[in-house]
Design a protein around this motif. Structure first.
Motif, short mmCIF file in Angstrom:
data_model
loop_
_atom_site.label_atom_id
_atom_site.label_comp_id
_atom_site.label_asym_id
_atom_site.label_seq_id
_atom_site.Cartn_x
_atom_site.Cartn_y
_atom_site.Cartn_z
N THR A 84 1.01 -1.25 0.06
CA THR A 84 0.02 0.06 -0.02
C THR A 84 0.77 1.07 0.02
O THR A 84 0.75 2.29 -0.92
N ASP A 113 -14.20 -2.49 2.75
CA ASP A 113 -13.10 -2.57 3.93
C ASP A 113 -11.75 -2.13 3.39
O ASP A 113 -11.05 -1.44 3.90
N LEU A 114 -11.45 -2.85 2.21
CA LEU A 114 -9.94 -2.67 1.79
C LEU A 114 -9.81 -1.22 1.21
O LEU A 114 -8.73 -0.37 1.56
N GLN A 117 -9.21 0.83 4.10
CA GLN A 117 -8.12 0.88 4.85
C GLN A 117 -7.04 1.58 4.00
O GLN A 117 -5.89 2.12 4.65
N GLU A 120 -7.20 5.30 4.58
CA GLU A 120 -6.48 5.65 5.78
C GLU A 120 -4.90 5.85 5.56
O GLU A 120 -4.22 6.90 6.32
N SER A 376 -18.12 -3.73 9.75
CA SER A 376 -17.40 -2.74 10.22
C SER A 376 -17.31 -2.44 11.51
O SER A 376 -16.25 -2.34 12.19
N ASN A 380 -13.70 -3.23 13.72
CA ASN A 380 -13.49 -2.41 14.74
C ASN A 380 -12.82 -3.12 16.03
O ASN A 380 -12.16 -2.83 16.78
N ARG A 383 -10.05 -4.99 15.60
CA ARG A 383 -8.94 -4.35 15.69
C ARG A 383 -8.35 -3.82 17.03
O ARG A 383 -7.27 -3.71 17.63
N MET A 400 -6.77 -7.52 4.06
CA MET A 400 -6.97 -6.79 5.32
C MET A 400 -5.87 -6.76 6.33
O MET A 400 -5.19 -7.92 6.60
N ASP A 401 -5.78 -5.70 6.93
CA ASP A 401 -4.49 -5.58 7.75
C ASP A 401 -4.95 -5.43 9.14
O ASP A 401 -5.45 -4.20 9.53
N VAL A 402 -4.92 -6.50 9.96
CA VAL A 402 -5.27 -6.05 11.33
C VAL A 402 -3.95 -6.30 12.27
O VAL A 402 -3.48 -7.52 12.23
N ARG A 426 -2.93 -13.00 6.27
CA ARG A 426 -3.42 -12.04 7.37
C ARG A 426 -2.61 -12.10 8.79
O ARG A 426 -2.71 -11.40 9.43
#
Ligand SMILES: Nc1ncnc2c1ncn2[C@@H]1O[C@H](COP(=O)(O)OP(=O)(O)OP(=O)(O)O)[C@@H](O)[C@H]1O
Length: 517
Positions: A84, A113-114, A117, A120, A376, A380, A383, A400-402, A426
């Motif tokens: 990213t 969701d991606l 992310q 952000e 979502s 959250n 996360r 997805m990055d958690v 993941r």
């Protein structure tokens, strides 16, 4: 041997045969990164970033450094390697000297969701150089989204106007747009003042996934709107030419410069990325790449993160839930994602786990069947650490990055190596360690080992659990199964009541309209 011969038969495009090998590149401290804008350096430091990862440096060199983005970039880099920022940073730096605000960079991702992310990440650096970032994902109403993306002229009180009259004054409020294909197409087709005319950079993240889906022909449409010279640009039906009065235009001519023959100039520079980038010439042709440069990691087509450990857990089908519960218990409170093969089994498995009273973990489901707002909220909470275990369908598989996910569990064996790579990815992100457990029946082991070899992984030991921990769970399992059965029955009867009452309602409407006619 037969496998090798098969692999040889797949035609690989000539430019893919001599890639830049990212595995030979070292991390680069920000202090010595050439040409980095000092405001961006400060923004990166605020994010806790002190050096660029290898793929980020490789892209920087091609976009900002000696490469000057003369070629489109095709990036195949493992999950969690920082793709990213690899595209966000050079794009923001390249646009930092712009004087007029208009939409110049478009990033397309397959899911909301991606996209959120990725937005952000842009939002953490772009404001430092005065750039604005927008989102087009259908999270809010289209009207709200339009008011975020398009600047309307200030009107004097009491003046009535026809919106078409001031079309030329509509301007973009954003320099960079992060979008999903569906909502992007809505704006292209219906939003007045939305134009891709000035677009300079196009990023297609999770390229192989996006190329699989046609999504209202979003890709040919974007390419067409940015490809020709201004006289042949196709505008939505309500516009003849948004810049016909001489306001800001970007004219793309068919270039005559070396290497640009027959191509529009200034061209739309593209970056396409994935951890499992397709090599299929037919699919890549859809991207209309300009002298593409291939950046990949190592010699093999697929690569797993360095610090990922893969394990097999072999058990009978009917004992799978017990093995899963025993495994979760042994992992304590470490953040964990459990993948299943369908949205239905995600729902059932999550319900079953919650009926195991001894499992003192907060467990929630995350699947494509749920409303976006609920997804979502769950994400959250995951996360934030309020949920320790997420049971997920493939909605969570890609990108997805958690932070802090230590374990991934494949409750069902993935059918393809690409699915394994994205699911396992993941965890073990950004150089951290992580583990991926796959529950298998005996007869699946051979196929699974073969699958892993495609990602150059020959080491996948069996993870054993003490048999006493499985036996101990038997009584709870029986009562959990009973509760699950009741739940499924009550959900099925509720669904059939809703279906039959909506059918009855429709029939009533039909009857009353017949009576009227
Ligand atoms: N230079 C860096 N230094 C430290 N952390 C970084 C750096 N670059 C990225 N990260 C972190 O690494 C994590 C993974 O980054 P990112 O989500 O971009 O990976 P990715 O390659 O796109 O993965 P995937 O293929 O799964 O989408 C993120 O949490 C991000 O904040």
């Amino acid at each position: 041997m037969a496998d090798k011969q098969k692999r040889k038969r797949i035609p690989v495009l000539p430019w893919m045969r001599s890639p830049v090998d990212v595995s030979l590149i070292e991390e680069c401290p920000l202090e010595i990164l050439p040409m980095l804008d000092h405001r961006l350096k400060a923004a990166l430091q605020n994010m806790g970033i002190s050096s660029l990862f290898p793929v980020q440096l490789a892209v920087w060199q091609e976009a900002i450094g000696p490469g000057s983005f003369d070629r489109d970039l095709c990036i195949n880099s493992p999950t969690g390697s920082g793709k990213t920022l690899a595209y966000a940073l050079p794009i923001v730096q390249m646009l930092s000297s712009r004087t007029v605000k208009c939409l110049r960079a478009l990033v397309v991702l397959p899911t909301r969701d991606l996209a959120l992310q990725v937005k952000e990440v842009f939002s953490a650096i772009a404001p430092a150089v005065g750039l604005s970032v927008g989102l087009a994902v259908g999270q809010s109403s289209i009207a709200d989204e339009i008011s975020e993306l398009i600047k309307r002229p200030k009107l004097e009180a009491g003046i009535c106007y026809d919106p078409d009259d001031f079309l030329v004054e509509l301007q973009s409020s954003v320099d960079i747009l992060v979008a999903t294909p569906g909502r992007l197409m809505d704006h292209i087709n219906f939003t007045k003042g939305f134009t891709l005319q000035h677009l300079r950079y196009l990023v297609i993240d999770e390229t192989d996934r996006l190329l699989r889906e046609a999504y209202q022909s979003w890709l040919p449409t974007v390419l067409q709107l940015t490809h020709a010279d201004d006289s042949s640009i196709i505008f939505p039906s309500y516009i003849s030419n948004p810049c016909s009065d001489g306001s800001l235009k970007t004219i793309r001519r068919f270039g005559v410069e070396r290497g640009f023959k027959g191509k529009p100039y200034p061209r739309l520079a593209k970056m396409v990325l994935s951890a499992t980038l397709t090599q299929d010439p037919g699919k890549l042709a859809q991207l209309d790449l300009h002298h593409p440069l291939f950046l990949t990691t190592g010699k093999r087509r697929y690569k797993l993160p360095e610090k990922l450990e893969s394990y097999m857990m072999i058990c009978e089908s009917k004992l799978k839930p017990l093995y899963l519960v025993a495994l979760l218990q042994s992992l304590g409170e470490e953040k964990c994602i459990v993948f299943t093969s369908s949205v239905e089994s995600t729902h059932r498995l999550c319900s079953l786990l919650n009926f195991f009273e001894d499992l003192e973990l907060k467990i929630k489901e995350y699947s494509g069947l749920q409303r976006q707002s609920l997804r979502s909220k769950t994400l959250n909470a995951f996360r934030g650490g309020e949920i320790q275990v997420l049971v997920s369908s493939d909605a969570m598989t890609r990108g997805m990055d958690v932070e802090g996910v230590k374990n991934v569990i494949n409750y069902d064996m993935p059918a393809f190596i690409k699915t394994y790579i994205h699911r396992a990815g993941r965890t073990a992100r950004a150089g951290q360690s992580g583990r991926c457990f796959t529950l298998l029946r005996k007869d699946e082991v051979k196929r699974f080992k073969k699958l892993l070899q495609k990602a150059d992984n020959d080491s996948c030991p069996v993870h054993n659990l003490p048999s006493s921990s499985i036996e101990f769970l038997q009584p709870t399992y029986v009562s959990a199964l009973e509760k699950l059965k009741e739940k499924v029955e009550s959900e099925t009867s509720r669904k059939s009541t809703i279906t039959s009452s909506s059918r009855a309602g429709k029939q009533k409407d039909r009857n009353s309209s017949k009576a009227k006619t």
